[in-house]
Design a protein around this motif. Structure first.
Motif, PDB file in Angstrom:
ATOM      1  N   MET A 129       0.835  -1.204   0.000  1.00 51.79           N
ATOM      2  CA  MET A 129       0.000   0.000   0.000  1.00 51.79           C
ATOM      3  C   MET A 129       0.867   1.251   0.000  1.00 51.79           C
ATOM      4  O   MET A 129       0.605   2.221  -0.731  1.00 51.79           O
ATOM      5  CB  MET A 129      -0.901  -0.021   1.242  1.00 51.79           C
ATOM      6  N   VAL A 130       1.955   1.216   0.784  1.00 58.34           N
ATOM      7  CA  VAL A 130       2.874   2.365   0.840  1.00 58.34           C
ATOM      8  C   VAL A 130       3.544   2.575  -0.513  1.00 58.34           C
ATOM      9  O   VAL A 130       3.679   3.712  -0.991  1.00 58.34           O
ATOM     10  CB  VAL A 130       3.927   2.155   1.948  1.00 58.34           C
ATOM     11  N   LEU A 131       3.955   1.479  -1.148  1.00 59.85           N
ATOM     12  CA  LEU A 131       4.580   1.583  -2.473  1.00 59.85           C
ATOM     13  C   LEU A 131       3.601   2.178  -3.482  1.00 59.85           C
ATOM     14  O   LEU A 131       3.967   3.058  -4.283  1.00 59.85           O
ATOM     15  CB  LEU A 131       5.043   0.208  -2.949  1.00 59.85           C
ATOM     16  N   GLY A 132       2.354   1.719  -3.441  1.00 61.70           N
ATOM     17  CA  GLY A 132       1.352   2.225  -4.364  1.00 61.70           C
ATOM     18  C   GLY A 132       1.081   3.705  -4.166  1.00 61.70           C
ATOM     19  O   GLY A 132       0.966   4.470  -5.132  1.00 61.70           O
ATOM     20  N   GLU A 133       0.979   4.117  -2.930  1.00 66.92           N
ATOM     21  CA  GLU A 133       0.743   5.542  -2.651  1.00 66.92           C
ATOM     22  C   GLU A 133       1.918   6.394  -3.120  1.00 66.92           C
ATOM     23  O   GLU A 133       1.735   7.530  -3.583  1.00 66.92           O
ATOM     24  CB  GLU A 133       0.489   5.731  -1.156  1.00 66.92           C
ATOM     25  N   SER A 134       3.120   5.843  -3.013  1.00 64.19           N
ATOM     26  CA  SER A 134       4.304   6.563  -3.487  1.00 64.19           C
ATOM     27  C   SER A 134       4.254   6.737  -5.000  1.00 64.19           C
ATOM     28  O   SER A 134       4.561   7.815  -5.531  1.00 64.19           O
ATOM     29  CB  SER A 134       5.574   5.811  -3.081  1.00 64.19           C
ATOM     30  N   VAL A 135       3.846   5.677  -5.712  1.00 64.19           N
ATOM     31  CA  VAL A 135       3.726   5.783  -7.167  1.00 64.19           C
ATOM     32  C   VAL A 135       2.683   6.834  -7.533  1.00 64.19           C
ATOM     33  O   VAL A 135       2.917   7.701  -8.383  1.00 64.19           O
ATOM     34  CB  VAL A 135       3.356   4.417  -7.789  1.00 64.19           C
ATOM     35  N   CYS A 136       1.521   6.777  -6.890  1.00 69.45           N
ATOM     36  CA  CYS A 136       0.453   7.750  -7.173  1.00 69.45           C
ATOM     37  C   CYS A 136       0.939   9.185  -6.975  1.00 69.45           C
ATOM     38  O   CYS A 136       0.732  10.066  -7.832  1.00 69.45           O
ATOM     39  CB  CYS A 136      -0.746   7.486  -6.267  1.00 69.45           C
ATOM     40  N   ALA A 137       1.601   9.419  -5.847  1.00 71.62           N
ATOM     41  CA  ALA A 137       2.052  10.776  -5.522  1.00 71.62           C
ATOM     42  C   ALA A 137       3.124  11.248  -6.505  1.00 71.62           C
ATOM     43  O   ALA A 137       3.105  12.404  -6.962  1.00 71.62           O
ATOM     44  CB  ALA A 137       2.586  10.807  -4.093  1.00 71.62           C
ATOM     45  N   GLN A 138       4.046  10.368  -6.846  1.00 70.41           N
ATOM     46  CA  GLN A 138       5.141  10.782  -7.735  1.00 70.41           C
ATOM     47  C   GLN A 138       4.660  11.006  -9.173  1.00 70.41           C
ATOM     48  O   GLN A 138       5.180  11.878  -9.876  1.00 70.41           O
ATOM     49  CB  GLN A 138       6.266   9.748  -7.711  1.00 70.41           C
ATOM     50  N   VAL A 139       3.665  10.250  -9.603  1.00 71.15           N
ATOM     51  CA  VAL A 139       3.101  10.492 -10.936  1.00 71.15           C
ATOM     52  C   VAL A 139       2.410  11.858 -10.962  1.00 71.15           C
ATOM     53  O   VAL A 139       2.519  12.608 -11.939  1.00 71.15           O
ATOM     54  CB  VAL A 139       2.116   9.366 -11.325  1.00 71.15           C
ATOM     55  N   GLN A 140       1.711  12.212  -9.901  1.00 74.12           N
ATOM     56  CA  GLN A 140       1.091  13.538  -9.820  1.00 74.12           C
ATOM     57  C   GLN A 140       2.148  14.641  -9.879  1.00 74.12           C
ATOM     58  O   GLN A 140       1.938  15.696 -10.490  1.00 74.12           O
ATOM     59  CB  GLN A 140       0.291  13.653  -8.522  1.00 74.12           C
TER      60      GLN A 140
END
Length: 336
Positions: A268-279
């Motif tokens: 979940m932490v990895l996924g949130e990091s991907v979401c934030a960095q793509v933004q």
């Protein structure tokens, strides 16, 4: 026209004398005698050096196939001069035949210990002198040819390794996004699944889809779409490296991030990091996206493989979570 038989083709000798002798002797008359002695063989070229102080520099410049070195020269000990040749990288293996008026076994031993290859009591017989010079020169040339062949082989091996690495890259890496392709993902995922089953450890999978990508392509064009996929892929690869995971293009605008020994909470932490960095890439979104910037939807799942589960089960769980993320408004991570 058929190619010539290489086995039957004669080896071509290099132009000019193949035996180059540097004669180092302060007595000019000895040089004349030896030059006359060797002149009968057109394959031998002789250059004379009368000053011991110039011998090493002359040898480096001439690159002889053999050195005839007088041991008794003024101003320098003959054995010291032999050692001086050997200290030069270019002369380390050039045959040195010492000339001496002394037939003392101790002097011979000292000469060989200093680095000499042969010992002649002057003035030697012409036939013996020529034979020894030719023998040592031939051995030296064979050594050079062997070293040259070895270097060529090493260069060929390095080129082959480079080509194999490029072939590996072409067969394992997606050409557009430079992350692993689907084929390599499937192979690597199967290996990691088997390893996790043996170790009893958890394996996590994130399925990642670029939101409204068809609309993005239609609105901005395919070149912009390719650039956007490359930027998203770099982001996913960066996050994957942080957990020693694998980033891959699963198909179209869909990516996968697999991480061994990773729990659902960590996924979940990895996924949130991907979401934030793509933004943070600040790539403008296209209608009908409600978000100003291009975003991704992520489904995350994790499990410990056992006899009752297959790797396809983990993919199916992550995929179901991905579709749930899309139904909930995109730009988010959903876990099972």
């Amino acid at each position: 026209m058929s190619a010539p038989d290489s086995a039957a083709a004669p080896l071509l000798e290099p132009a000019g004398p193949s035996v180059r002798v540097l004669l180092v002797d302060d007595q000019a008359v000895v040089g004349v005698i030896l030059r006359t002695m060797l002149a009968a063989d057109p394959d031998i070229e002789v250059q004379t050096c009368l000053r011991a102080e110039d011998a090493v520099a002359t040898a480096v410049q001439m690159q002889p196939t053999a050195i005839l070195q007088d041991l008794g020269m003024p101003g320098i000990d003959g054995l010291d001069l032999v050692r001086a040749y050997r200290r030069q990288p270019e002369l380390q293996h050039v045959p040195i035949i010492v000339l001496s008026a002394n037939d003392d076994p101790l002097m011979k031993r000292a000469s060989f210990s200093a680095g000499a290859n042969d010992y002649l009591v002057k003035l030697p017989e012409p036939i013996e002198t020529t034979a020894r010079i030719r023998y040592h020169s031939r051995a030296y040339r064979l050594l050079l040819e062997r070293d040259s062949a070895y270097q060529a082989l090493r260069a060929s091996q390095q080129a082959l390794l480079a080509r194999n690495e490029e072939l590996r890259r072409l067969t394992q890496v997606d050409g557009l996004t430079n992350v692993s392709n689907r084929r390599y993902f499937d192979e690597h995922f199967a290996q990691e699944w088997s390893l996790a089953a043996l170790e009893g450890t958890e394996i996590a999978l994130l399925m990642i889809d670029v939101d409204h990508f068809k609309s993005f392509n239609d609105h901005f064009g395919h070149l912009a779409g390719d650039a956007a996929l490359q930027s998203v892929a770099r982001t996913i690869r960066s996050v994957a490296r942080s957990c020693e995971g694998l980033a891959a293009r699963f198909g179209g605008e869909e990516f996968a991030l697999m991480a061994s020994r990773t729990s659902l909470a960590q996924a979940m932490v990895l996924g949130e990091s991907v979401c934030a960095q793509v933004q943070q890439l600040r790539i403008p979104a296209a209608p009908p996206s409600p978000h100003p910037w291009l975003s991704v939807s992520i489904g995350a799942a994790a499990m410990v493989p056992d006899a009752a589960t297959l790797s396809a089960d983990l993919i199916a769980q992550a995929d179901a979570c991905l579709y749930s993320a899309k139904r909930q408004g995109r730009n988010r991570v959903v876990t099972r």
